[in-house]
Design a protein around this motif. Structure first.
Motif, PDB file in Angstrom:
ATOM      1  N   THR A  70       0.845  -1.185   0.000  1.00  0.00           N
ATOM      2  CA  THR A  70       0.000   0.000   0.000  1.00  0.00           C
ATOM      3  C   THR A  70       0.883   1.238   0.000  1.00  0.00           C
ATOM      4  N   LYS A  71       0.507   2.175  -0.849  1.00  0.00           N
ATOM      5  CA  LYS A  71       1.267   3.407  -0.969  1.00  0.00           C
ATOM      6  C   LYS A  71       0.544   4.500  -0.198  1.00  0.00           C
ATOM      7  N   ARG A  72       1.274   5.267   0.562  1.00  0.00           N
ATOM      8  CA  ARG A  72       0.678   6.356   1.314  1.00  0.00           C
ATOM      9  C   ARG A  72       0.210   7.431   0.328  1.00  0.00           C
ATOM     10  N   PRO A  73      -0.962   8.039   0.589  1.00  0.00           N
ATOM     11  CA  PRO A  73      -1.469   9.059  -0.340  1.00  0.00           C
ATOM     12  C   PRO A  73      -0.642  10.340  -0.257  1.00  0.00           C
ATOM     13  N   ASN A  74      -0.626  11.072  -1.360  1.00  0.00           N
ATOM     14  CA  ASN A  74       0.047  12.364  -1.374  1.00  0.00           C
ATOM     15  C   ASN A  74      -0.706  13.317  -0.451  1.00  0.00           C
ATOM     16  N   LEU A  75       0.037  14.186   0.213  1.00  0.00           N
ATOM     17  CA  LEU A  75      -0.558  15.146   1.134  1.00  0.00           C
ATOM     18  C   LEU A  75      -0.473  16.555   0.553  1.00  0.00           C
ATOM     19  N   TYR A  76      -1.445  17.370   0.926  1.00  0.00           N
ATOM     20  CA  TYR A  76      -1.543  18.738   0.410  1.00  0.00           C
ATOM     21  C   TYR A  76      -1.729  19.706   1.562  1.00  0.00           C
ATOM     22  N   ARG A  77      -1.021  20.832   1.461  1.00  0.00           N
ATOM     23  CA  ARG A  77      -1.145  21.904   2.448  1.00  0.00           C
ATOM     24  C   ARG A  77      -2.298  22.810   2.029  1.00  0.00           C
ATOM     25  N   VAL A  78      -3.162  23.152   2.966  1.00  0.00           N
ATOM     26  CA  VAL A  78      -4.225  24.131   2.707  1.00  0.00           C
ATOM     27  C   VAL A  78      -3.744  25.454   3.293  1.00  0.00           C
ATOM     28  N   LEU A  79      -3.720  26.482   2.444  1.00  0.00           N
ATOM     29  CA  LEU A  79      -3.162  27.779   2.825  1.00  0.00           C
ATOM     30  C   LEU A  79      -4.201  28.880   2.709  1.00  0.00           C
ATOM     31  N   LEU A  80      -4.139  29.825   3.637  1.00  0.00           N
ATOM     32  CA  LEU A  80      -4.933  31.050   3.540  1.00  0.00           C
ATOM     33  C   LEU A  80      -4.003  32.171   3.092  1.00  0.00           C
ATOM     34  N   LEU A  81      -4.513  33.013   2.183  1.00  0.00           N
ATOM     35  CA  LEU A  81      -3.731  34.133   1.665  1.00  0.00           C
ATOM     36  C   LEU A  81      -4.263  35.431   2.259  1.00  0.00           C
ATOM     37  N   ASN A  82      -3.355  36.319   2.581  1.00  0.00           N
ATOM     38  CA  ASN A  82      -3.734  37.593   3.179  1.00  0.00           C
ATOM     39  C   ASN A  82      -4.344  38.522   2.144  1.00  0.00           C
ATOM     40  N   ASP A  83      -5.291  39.331   2.596  1.00  0.00           N
ATOM     41  CA  ASP A  83      -5.806  40.435   1.781  1.00  0.00           C
ATOM     42  C   ASP A  83      -6.081  41.603   2.722  1.00  0.00           C
ATOM     43  N   ASP A  84      -6.333  42.764   2.150  1.00  0.00           N
ATOM     44  CA  ASP A  84      -6.501  43.964   2.972  1.00  0.00           C
ATOM     45  C   ASP A  84      -7.947  44.214   3.372  1.00  0.00           C
ATOM     46  N   TYR A  85      -8.857  43.319   3.028  1.00  0.00           N
ATOM     47  CA  TYR A  85     -10.280  43.604   3.226  1.00  0.00           C
ATOM     48  C   TYR A  85     -10.993  42.631   4.165  1.00  0.00           C
ATOM     49  N   THR A  86     -10.559  41.392   4.233  1.00  0.00           N
ATOM     50  CA  THR A  86     -11.238  40.404   5.081  1.00  0.00           C
ATOM     51  C   THR A  86     -10.919  40.687   6.546  1.00  0.00           C
ATOM     52  N   PRO A  87     -11.940  40.832   7.391  1.00  0.00           N
ATOM     53  CA  PRO A  87     -11.692  41.109   8.816  1.00  0.00           C
ATOM     54  C   PRO A  87     -10.951  39.951   9.492  1.00  0.00           C
ATOM     55  N   MET A  88     -10.093  40.276  10.428  1.00  0.00           N
ATOM     56  CA  MET A  88      -9.321  39.261  11.145  1.00  0.00           C
ATOM     57  C   MET A  88     -10.234  38.294  11.889  1.00  0.00           C
ATOM     58  N   GLU A  89     -11.310  38.826  12.460  1.00  0.00           N
ATOM     59  CA  GLU A  89     -12.237  37.971  13.204  1.00  0.00           C
ATOM     60  C   GLU A  89     -12.905  36.943  12.281  1.00  0.00           C
ATOM     61  N   PHE A  90     -13.158  37.305  11.026  1.00  0.00           N
ATOM     62  CA  PHE A  90     -13.748  36.366  10.073  1.00  0.00           C
ATOM     63  C   PHE A  90     -12.761  35.230   9.773  1.00  0.00           C
ATOM     64  N   VAL A  91     -11.483  35.551   9.636  1.00  0.00           N
ATOM     65  CA  VAL A  91     -10.457  34.537   9.383  1.00  0.00           C
ATOM     66  C   VAL A  91     -10.372  33.578  10.571  1.00  0.00           C
ATOM     67  N   VAL A  92     -10.424  34.101  11.781  1.00  0.00           N
ATOM     68  CA  VAL A  92     -10.410  33.257  12.979  1.00  0.00           C
ATOM     69  C   VAL A  92     -11.626  32.329  12.963  1.00  0.00           C
ATOM     70  N   HIS A  93     -12.780  32.880  12.613  1.00  0.00           N
ATOM     71  CA  HIS A  93     -13.999  32.075  12.553  1.00  0.00           C
ATOM     72  C   HIS A  93     -13.863  30.942  11.516  1.00  0.00           C
ATOM     73  N   VAL A  94     -13.300  31.241  10.361  1.00  0.00           N
ATOM     74  CA  VAL A  94     -13.075  30.228   9.312  1.00  0.00           C
ATOM     75  C   VAL A  94     -12.168  29.109   9.832  1.00  0.00           C
ATOM     76  N   LEU A  95     -11.107  29.479  10.506  1.00  0.00           N
ATOM     77  CA  LEU A  95     -10.175  28.480  11.034  1.00  0.00           C
ATOM     78  C   LEU A  95     -10.828  27.602  12.101  1.00  0.00           C
ATOM     79  N   GLU A  96     -11.655  28.185  12.911  1.00  0.00           N
ATOM     80  CA  GLU A  96     -12.365  27.411  13.935  1.00  0.00           C
ATOM     81  C   GLU A  96     -13.400  26.480  13.305  1.00  0.00           C
ATOM     82  N   ARG A  97     -14.142  27.011  12.350  1.00  0.00           N
ATOM     83  CA  ARG A  97     -15.259  26.261  11.761  1.00  0.00           C
ATOM     84  C   ARG A  97     -14.817  25.148  10.816  1.00  0.00           C
ATOM     85  N   PHE A  98     -13.906  25.442   9.900  1.00  0.00           N
ATOM     86  CA  PHE A  98     -13.556  24.479   8.855  1.00  0.00           C
ATOM     87  C   PHE A  98     -12.311  23.650   9.158  1.00  0.00           C
TER      88      PHE A  98
END
Length: 139
Positions: free
Chosen positions: A55-83
């Motif tokens: 059996t071969k181990r599956p390839n792994l992928y990093r999920v990354l968030l990219l910064n922008d100047d408009y998304t509120p910090m609290e919304f990003v925290v909520h996304v990280l908690e929820r998903f």
């Protein structure tokens, strides 16, 4: 008992012997038994080999968030908690890393899971009218 085939299995050696049928396993399959050269004494032998699948181990992928100047910090925290099931402290730390460095890792997953998380985050951000970007890259 005439015409019936009986099999004995030697578990230790993995060899099967036919007993008293007059037909060897190879003859039953229509293959000529060269060792008997036309005669059949009913003691044909077949060797069974087992291959253990690798059996071969599956390839792994990093999920990354990219910064922008408009998304509120609290919304990003909520996304990280929820998903990504992050605790408040970890989510805040990752959000600050994204804010300061432009990109931050949310987690490492198999392809299908990473793809699903990216889609969920992007859909959630669009639904709430934020330009947050989430991407995946091979580890």
């Amino acid at each position: 008992m005439a015409g019936q085939m009986f099999w004995k299995c030697e578990v230790v050696t993995g060899i099967f012997h036919s007993l008293g049928s007059g037909i060897s396993p190879r003859m039953a399959k229509g293959v000529d038994d060269r060792r008997n050269s036309g005669r059949d004494d009913g003691t044909g032998t077949a060797v069974i080999t087992r291959t253990k699948p690798q059996t071969k181990r599956p390839n792994l992928y990093r999920v990354l968030l990219l910064n922008d100047d408009y998304t509120p910090m609290e919304f990003v925290v909520h996304v990280l908690e929820r998903f990504f099931n992050k605790q408040r402290e970890d989510a805040t730390r990752i959000m600050l890393h994204v804010h300061q460095n432009g990109v931050g890792e949310c987690g490492i997953f198999t392809y299908e899971v990473a793809e699903t998380k990216v889609t969920q985050v992007m859909d959630f951000a669009r639904k709430h009218q934020h330009p947050l970007q989430c991407v995946m890259e091979k580890k």
